[in-house]
Design an enzyme around this catalytic site. Structure first.
Site, PDB file in Angstrom:
ATOM      1  N   GLN A  68       1.768   5.327   1.164  1.00 55.97           N
ATOM      2  CA  GLN A  68       2.194   5.909   2.437  1.00 55.97           C
ATOM      3  C   GLN A  68       1.012   6.352   3.296  1.00 55.97           C
ATOM      4  O   GLN A  68      -0.007   6.834   2.804  1.00 55.97           O
ATOM      5  CB  GLN A  68       3.091   7.116   2.151  1.00 55.97           C
ATOM      6  CG  GLN A  68       3.608   7.839   3.384  1.00 55.97           C
ATOM      7  CD  GLN A  68       4.486   9.004   3.012  1.00 55.97           C
ATOM      8  OE1 GLN A  68       5.622   8.809   2.596  1.00 55.97           O
ATOM      9  NE2 GLN A  68       3.969  10.231   3.133  1.00 55.97           N
TER      10      GLN A  68
ATOM     11  N   HIS B  96       0.350  -5.518   2.681  1.00 52.15           N
ATOM     12  CA  HIS B  96       1.180  -4.780   3.630  1.00 52.15           C
ATOM     13  C   HIS B  96       2.605  -5.319   3.648  1.00 52.15           C
ATOM     14  O   HIS B  96       2.851  -6.465   3.266  1.00 52.15           O
ATOM     15  CB  HIS B  96       0.561  -4.881   5.026  1.00 52.15           C
ATOM     16  CG  HIS B  96      -0.903  -4.552   5.044  1.00 52.15           C
ATOM     17  ND1 HIS B  96      -1.382  -3.289   5.308  1.00 52.15           N
ATOM     18  CD2 HIS B  96      -1.993  -5.323   4.792  1.00 52.15           C
ATOM     19  CE1 HIS B  96      -2.707  -3.291   5.223  1.00 52.15           C
ATOM     20  NE2 HIS B  96      -3.100  -4.520   4.916  1.00 52.15           N
TER      21      HIS B  96
ATOM     22  N   GLU C  47      -2.234  -6.907   7.746  1.00 54.43           N
ATOM     23  CA  GLU C  47      -0.882  -6.830   8.285  1.00 54.43           C
ATOM     24  C   GLU C  47      -0.748  -7.638   9.573  1.00 54.43           C
ATOM     25  O   GLU C  47      -1.740  -8.002  10.208  1.00 54.43           O
ATOM     26  CB  GLU C  47      -0.509  -5.363   8.525  1.00 54.43           C
ATOM     27  CG  GLU C  47       0.911  -5.112   9.007  1.00 54.43           C
ATOM     28  CD  GLU C  47       2.003  -5.639   8.071  1.00 54.43           C
ATOM     29  OE1 GLU C  47       2.076  -6.876   7.904  1.00 54.43           O
ATOM     30  OE2 GLU C  47       2.779  -4.821   7.541  1.00 54.43           O
TER      31      GLU C  47
ATOM     32  N   HIS D 237       0.819  -1.222   0.000  1.00 55.99           N
ATOM     33  CA  HIS D 237       0.000   0.000   0.000  1.00 55.99           C
ATOM     34  C   HIS D 237       0.852   1.270   0.000  1.00 55.99           C
ATOM     35  O   HIS D 237       2.047   1.262   0.318  1.00 55.99           O
ATOM     36  CB  HIS D 237      -0.913   0.009   1.226  1.00 55.99           C
ATOM     37  CG  HIS D 237      -0.157   0.043   2.533  1.00 55.99           C
ATOM     38  ND1 HIS D 237       0.406   1.197   3.040  1.00 55.99           N
ATOM     39  CD2 HIS D 237       0.134  -0.941   3.418  1.00 55.99           C
ATOM     40  CE1 HIS D 237       1.004   0.933   4.182  1.00 55.99           C
ATOM     41  NE2 HIS D 237       0.859  -0.361   4.433  1.00 55.99           N
TER      42      HIS D 237
ATOM     43  N   ALA E 159       0.176   8.437   7.315  1.00 53.84           N
ATOM     44  CA  ALA E 159       0.779   9.335   8.313  1.00 53.84           C
ATOM     45  C   ALA E 159       1.583   8.535   9.336  1.00 53.84           C
ATOM     46  O   ALA E 159       2.643   8.979   9.792  1.00 53.84           O
ATOM     47  CB  ALA E 159      -0.314  10.150   8.999  1.00 53.84           C
TER      48      ALA E 159
END
Length: 220
Positions: free
Chosen positions: A22, A155, A93, A20, A24
């Site tokens: 980026q 992920h 993930e 995926h 934050a």
């Protein structure tokens, strides 16, 4: 009754494992795990750029983790190709347990022993992730025709461990396979004996570090 899957018809299947864009928390170096963090503006643009490149591979199927950062990445390719997106929760993930939401520095300071072993308290082991994600990839490949080309949006740790399982690497060498940068991908191709070969790794890389939940030794 046997649980064994029927043998696949031999072919030239191709599997593109796409991390995926980026978020934050990537930038803040926070462990995301199964926490559902969206793409940031940079991640959205990364997904759009990568989608234009991946469309050139002419994928025939598209599968994703249901977590937003992967699902929205997959949707960027769906919009270019017109392919529907399937979802498999086994592609999420690694469960980071007590580490989720913590920065890499906080993890090192609060959990030095677990950090050295890269084992989040209350989370999954690398072997558990490899088995879970590897099984999801195998199921998807069972449904892929002999000339099919499947793109899987997922992920960093999940993909590195899942591909290690799929191509048959023993656990003691998993760390030798480097991490995936945001919105980069690896390509796995089918061999004549039905096995799998890593044809490309971390393709589409920009001159940026790997910001991931993956083990530091596996990243940049």
């Amino acid at each position: 009754m046997s649980d064994a899957r029927p043998a696949r018809e031999p072919g030239r299947r191709r599997l593109v494992l796409w991390r995926h864009g980026q978020t934050a928390w990537n930038v803040e170096r926070r462990f995301q795990g199964k926490t559902d963090i969206p793409l940031d503006e940079t991640g959205i643009e990364q997904a759009r750029r990568a989608a234009r490149l991946l469309a050139g591979l002419r994928p025939t199927a598209l599968l994703s983790s249901p977590l937003r950062r992967a699902a929205d990445t997959a949707q960027a390719l769906a919009e270019v190709t017109g392919l529907p997106v399937g979802y498999d929760r086994d592609l999420i993930e690694r469960d980071g347990g007590a580490w989720e939401g913590l920065t890499s520095r906080e993890i090192r300071e609060r959990y030095p022993v677990e950090h050295a072993a890269w084992q989040p308290p209350g989370g999954e082991t690398s072997a558990q992730v490899a088995k879970r994600v590897g099984a999801a990839l195998e199921r998807a490949l069972d449904d892929l025709p002999p000339t099919g080309q499947l793109v899987v949006a997922s992920h960093g740790a999940a993909l590195r461990l899942g591909m290690s399982h799929l191509i048959g690497l023993p656990e003691e060498v998993w760390e030798r396979l480097g991490g995936l940068s945001n919105c980069c991908w690896s390509v796995i191709t089918e061999m004549r004996d039905g096995g799998w070969r890593l044809a490309e790794h971390n393709a589409g890389t920009l001159p940026e570090p790997v910001l991931s939940d993956d083990r530091p030794d596996a990243g940049a």
